[in-house]
Design a protein around this motif. Structure first.
Motif, PDB file in Angstrom:
ATOM      1  N   LYS A 229       0.817  -1.217   0.000  1.00 58.30           N
ATOM      2  CA  LYS A 229       0.000   0.000   0.000  1.00 58.30           C
ATOM      3  C   LYS A 229       0.850   1.267   0.000  1.00 58.30           C
ATOM      4  N   ASP A 230       2.015   1.230   0.647  1.00 59.53           N
ATOM      5  CA  ASP A 230       2.868   2.418   0.658  1.00 59.53           C
ATOM      6  C   ASP A 230       3.349   2.753  -0.753  1.00 59.53           C
ATOM      7  N   GLU A 231       3.664   1.728  -1.510  1.00 55.62           N
ATOM      8  CA  GLU A 231       4.065   1.945  -2.907  1.00 55.62           C
ATOM      9  C   GLU A 231       2.895   2.498  -3.717  1.00 55.62           C
ATOM     10  N   LEU A 232       1.717   1.906  -3.528  1.00 61.85           N
ATOM     11  CA  LEU A 232       0.535   2.378  -4.243  1.00 61.85           C
ATOM     12  C   LEU A 232       0.192   3.813  -3.863  1.00 61.85           C
ATOM     13  N   ASN A 233       0.381   4.148  -2.589  1.00 64.73           N
ATOM     14  CA  ASN A 233       0.089   5.509  -2.136  1.00 64.73           C
ATOM     15  C   ASN A 233       0.883   6.553  -2.915  1.00 64.73           C
ATOM     16  N   ASN A 234       2.085   6.184  -3.329  1.00 65.94           N
ATOM     17  CA  ASN A 234       2.929   7.130  -4.062  1.00 65.94           C
ATOM     18  C   ASN A 234       2.351   7.497  -5.425  1.00 65.94           C
ATOM     19  N   TYR A 235       1.455   6.659  -5.934  1.00 65.25           N
ATOM     20  CA  TYR A 235       0.867   6.912  -7.251  1.00 65.25           C
ATOM     21  C   TYR A 235      -0.387   7.783  -7.177  1.00 65.25           C
ATOM     22  N   LEU A 236      -0.913   7.978  -5.978  1.00 63.68           N
ATOM     23  CA  LEU A 236      -2.220   8.633  -5.848  1.00 63.68           C
ATOM     24  C   LEU A 236      -2.165  10.111  -6.222  1.00 63.68           C
ATOM     25  N   GLU A 237      -1.277  10.862  -5.591  1.00 63.21           N
ATOM     26  CA  GLU A 237      -1.241  12.302  -5.864  1.00 63.21           C
ATOM     27  C   GLU A 237      -0.907  12.617  -7.322  1.00 63.21           C
ATOM     28  N   PRO A 238       0.076  11.948  -7.937  1.00 63.32           N
ATOM     29  CA  PRO A 238       0.330  12.229  -9.358  1.00 63.32           C
ATOM     30  C   PRO A 238      -0.888  11.991 -10.243  1.00 63.32           C
ATOM     31  N   LEU A 239      -1.685  10.969  -9.914  1.00 63.47           N
ATOM     32  CA  LEU A 239      -2.885  10.720 -10.713  1.00 63.47           C
ATOM     33  C   LEU A 239      -3.923  11.812 -10.481  1.00 63.47           C
ATOM     34  N   TYR A 240      -4.085  12.247  -9.234  1.00 60.61           N
ATOM     35  CA  TYR A 240      -4.978  13.373  -8.958  1.00 60.61           C
ATOM     36  C   TYR A 240      -4.545  14.614  -9.742  1.00 60.61           C
ATOM     37  N   MET A 241      -3.267  14.872  -9.768  1.00 67.66           N
ATOM     38  CA  MET A 241      -2.755  16.041 -10.483  1.00 67.66           C
ATOM     39  C   MET A 241      -3.034  15.926 -11.977  1.00 67.66           C
ATOM     40  N   LYS A 242      -2.844  14.734 -12.503  1.00 72.05           N
ATOM     41  CA  LYS A 242      -3.059  14.515 -13.933  1.00 72.05           C
ATOM     42  C   LYS A 242      -4.520  14.723 -14.315  1.00 72.05           C
ATOM     43  N   VAL A 243      -5.439  14.163 -13.538  1.00 75.62           N
ATOM     44  CA  VAL A 243      -6.850  14.289 -13.883  1.00 75.62           C
ATOM     45  C   VAL A 243      -7.342  15.712 -13.626  1.00 75.62           C
ATOM     46  N   THR A 244      -6.805  16.383 -12.613  1.00 74.97           N
ATOM     47  CA  THR A 244      -7.183  17.775 -12.366  1.00 74.97           C
ATOM     48  C   THR A 244      -6.769  18.659 -13.533  1.00 74.97           C
ATOM     49  N   GLU A 245      -5.587  18.434 -14.056  1.00 71.49           N
ATOM     50  CA  GLU A 245      -5.135  19.199 -15.224  1.00 71.49           C
ATOM     51  C   GLU A 245      -6.040  18.948 -16.421  1.00 71.49           C
ATOM     52  N   ALA A 246      -6.474  17.706 -16.607  1.00 71.06           N
ATOM     53  CA  ALA A 246      -7.375  17.388 -17.716  1.00 71.06           C
ATOM     54  C   ALA A 246      -8.709  18.117 -17.552  1.00 71.06           C
ATOM     55  N   ILE A 247      -9.226  18.140 -16.342  1.00 64.89           N
ATOM     56  CA  ILE A 247     -10.490  18.830 -16.070  1.00 64.89           C
ATOM     57  C   ILE A 247     -10.351  20.324 -16.337  1.00 64.89           C
ATOM     58  N   ARG A 248      -9.240  20.909 -15.919  1.00 65.51           N
ATOM     59  CA  ARG A 248      -9.062  22.353 -16.068  1.00 65.51           C
ATOM     60  C   ARG A 248      -8.932  22.794 -17.525  1.00 65.51           C
ATOM     61  N   GLU A 249      -8.687  21.865 -18.417  1.00 70.16           N
ATOM     62  CA  GLU A 249      -8.667  22.213 -19.834  1.00 70.16           C
ATOM     63  C   GLU A 249     -10.050  22.609 -20.333  1.00 70.16           C
ATOM     64  N   VAL A 250     -11.097  22.129 -19.657  1.00 68.18           N
ATOM     65  CA  VAL A 250     -12.460  22.380 -20.135  1.00 68.18           C
ATOM     66  C   VAL A 250     -13.356  23.026 -19.082  1.00 68.18           C
ATOM     67  N   ASP A 251     -12.924  23.047 -17.833  1.00 68.63           N
ATOM     68  CA  ASP A 251     -13.783  23.539 -16.751  1.00 68.63           C
ATOM     69  C   ASP A 251     -12.923  24.179 -15.665  1.00 68.63           C
ATOM     70  N   LYS A 252     -13.049  25.485 -15.540  1.00 73.36           N
ATOM     71  CA  LYS A 252     -12.324  26.209 -14.493  1.00 73.36           C
ATOM     72  C   LYS A 252     -13.269  26.689 -13.396  1.00 73.36           C
ATOM     73  N   ASN A 253     -14.508  26.227 -13.433  1.00 75.86           N
ATOM     74  CA  ASN A 253     -15.523  26.708 -12.494  1.00 75.86           C
ATOM     75  C   ASN A 253     -15.692  25.840 -11.256  1.00 75.86           C
ATOM     76  N   HIS A 254     -15.530  24.544 -11.406  1.00 74.08           N
ATOM     77  CA  HIS A 254     -15.923  23.631 -10.342  1.00 74.08           C
ATOM     78  C   HIS A 254     -14.766  23.230  -9.427  1.00 74.08           C
ATOM     79  N   ILE A 255     -15.137  22.871  -8.218  1.00 75.05           N
ATOM     80  CA  ILE A 255     -14.178  22.413  -7.216  1.00 75.05           C
ATOM     81  C   ILE A 255     -13.812  20.957  -7.506  1.00 75.05           C
ATOM     82  N   VAL A 256     -12.530  20.642  -7.404  1.00 76.05           N
ATOM     83  CA  VAL A 256     -12.102  19.247  -7.466  1.00 76.05           C
ATOM     84  C   VAL A 256     -11.854  18.769  -6.042  1.00 76.05           C
ATOM     85  N   ILE A 257     -12.223  17.525  -5.786  1.00 79.92           N
ATOM     86  CA  ILE A 257     -12.176  16.965  -4.433  1.00 79.92           C
ATOM     87  C   ILE A 257     -11.230  15.774  -4.427  1.00 79.92           C
ATOM     88  N   TRP A 258     -10.208  15.861  -3.575  1.00 82.83           N
ATOM     89  CA  TRP A 258      -9.222  14.784  -3.449  1.00 82.83           C
ATOM     90  C   TRP A 258      -9.462  14.042  -2.142  1.00 82.83           C
TER      91      TRP A 258
END
Length: 312
Positions: A229-258
């Motif tokens: 799980k510690d190894e898997l945990n290291n992948y979580l934030e980078p994936l959140y960052m990646k999907v947040t960037e994808a969302i911001r390409e089309v939507d700058k209005n809504h809150i993202v929740i991590w």
């Protein structure tokens, strides 16, 4: 000449007023969304918004324990068991009726009457793909269902949090994400690509809808019982960052929740806690006392980041 100058001045001033009105209208339209100010959510009127909400669980991501089943605990296993008993045609028809009737406008009206001001809608990623799910393989089925509930909530003055409860590959590795017993999302580039593309489609579709409060990107990622799980945990934030960037390409209005790792409880995994200017965190807790001490570690993280913490 003087008359001409006066007319020109009036025209220029009129243009300035009109431009100002359009600018103000634009700002007002954007301010129609719930925003983040420090540790608070804030309404378009500038008032602190305290979420009082409920989940529409089991509707768009069936879970065995909500049916009180003993031996089948995820949609995939429930669906298989039912089809073995009565056949796929009947079961597919059942699921379609289930989607149409499990949550109705009367339910939303009742939720509002109880004093709730928000709902969280857990959904399965397959509602946005060609994969077979609940009697459909229509990649727009998710929008058909969510559009309805968002419209009902808009009429009742209730905000909506969209929650991907079951992500491609599985983010938890347990029954709640309808996975194969492991959070393969974090080891599968293909699943991650699909995950980001679905959220981008959702964000583009609802970019201008203020009834949607925000996007709950992953429910309870990475269960506690994996040796790595510690190894898997290291992948979580980078994936959140990646999907947040994808969302911001089309939507700058809504809150993202991590949400934190290990059932939305572990926030030590985050090294960039203020990655986005419209974000908040989500915690969960189970079988604990209803005291501040029981959630103090969540409050400490809220203080550290100076961002809202949502118990979803």
């Amino acid at each position: 000449m003087m008359r001409t100058r006066k007319i020109l001045l009036i025209v220029l001033l009129s243009g300035t007023v009109i431009f100002s009105l359009f600018s103000q209208n634009g700002r007002h339209e954007k301010s129609g969304f719930i925003s983040v100010e420090g540790q608070n959510l804030v309404t378009p009127e500038g008032e602190v918004f305290l979420m009082k909400g409920i989940n529409l669980g089991n509707w768009l991501n069936p879970e065995g324990y909500m049916f009180l089943f003993q031996d089948v605990n995820s949609y995939r296993l429930i669906d298989q068991a039912l089809k073995e008993m009565v056949g796929p045609d009947f079961v597919n028809q059942f699921w379609r009726k289930f989607q149409e009737n499990y949550i109705t406008q009367d339910d939303i009206r009742y939720i509002r009457q109880t004093g709730m001001n928000s709902i969280r809608v857990p959904f399965h990623y397959k509602l946005f793909t060609y994969e077979d799910f609940m009697g459909n393989n229509n990649p727009n089925r998710g929008f058909e269902l969510l559009d309805n509930v968002i419209r009902w909530c808009k009429e009742e003055g209730v905000y909506v949090v969209l929650d991907m409860h079951a992500a491609p590959g599985g983010q938890t590795g347990d029954n709640i994400d309808d996975s194969y017993g492991y959070p393969w999302l974090f080891e599968s580039p293909k699943s991650q690509e699909l995950f980001c593309s679905i959220w981008k489609r959702i964000a583009k579709h609802y970019a201008d809808e203020p009834t949607v409060l925000g996007y709950d990107l992953l429910n309870e990622p990475i269960a506690h019982f994996f040796d790595n799980k510690d190894e898997l945990n290291n992948y979580l934030e980078p994936l959140y960052m990646k999907v947040t960037e994808a969302i911001r390409e089309v939507d700058k209005n809504h809150i993202v929740i991590w949400g934190g790792a290990q059932w939305n409880t572990n926030f030590s995994v985050f090294q960039n806690p203020k990655f986005d200017d419209k974000m908040m965190y989500e915690c969960h807790t189970y079988w604990t006392d209803t005291t501040q001490a029981a959630i103090q570690h969540f409050l400490d993280f809220r203080e550290k980041t100076n961002l809202p913490m949502y118990m979803g």
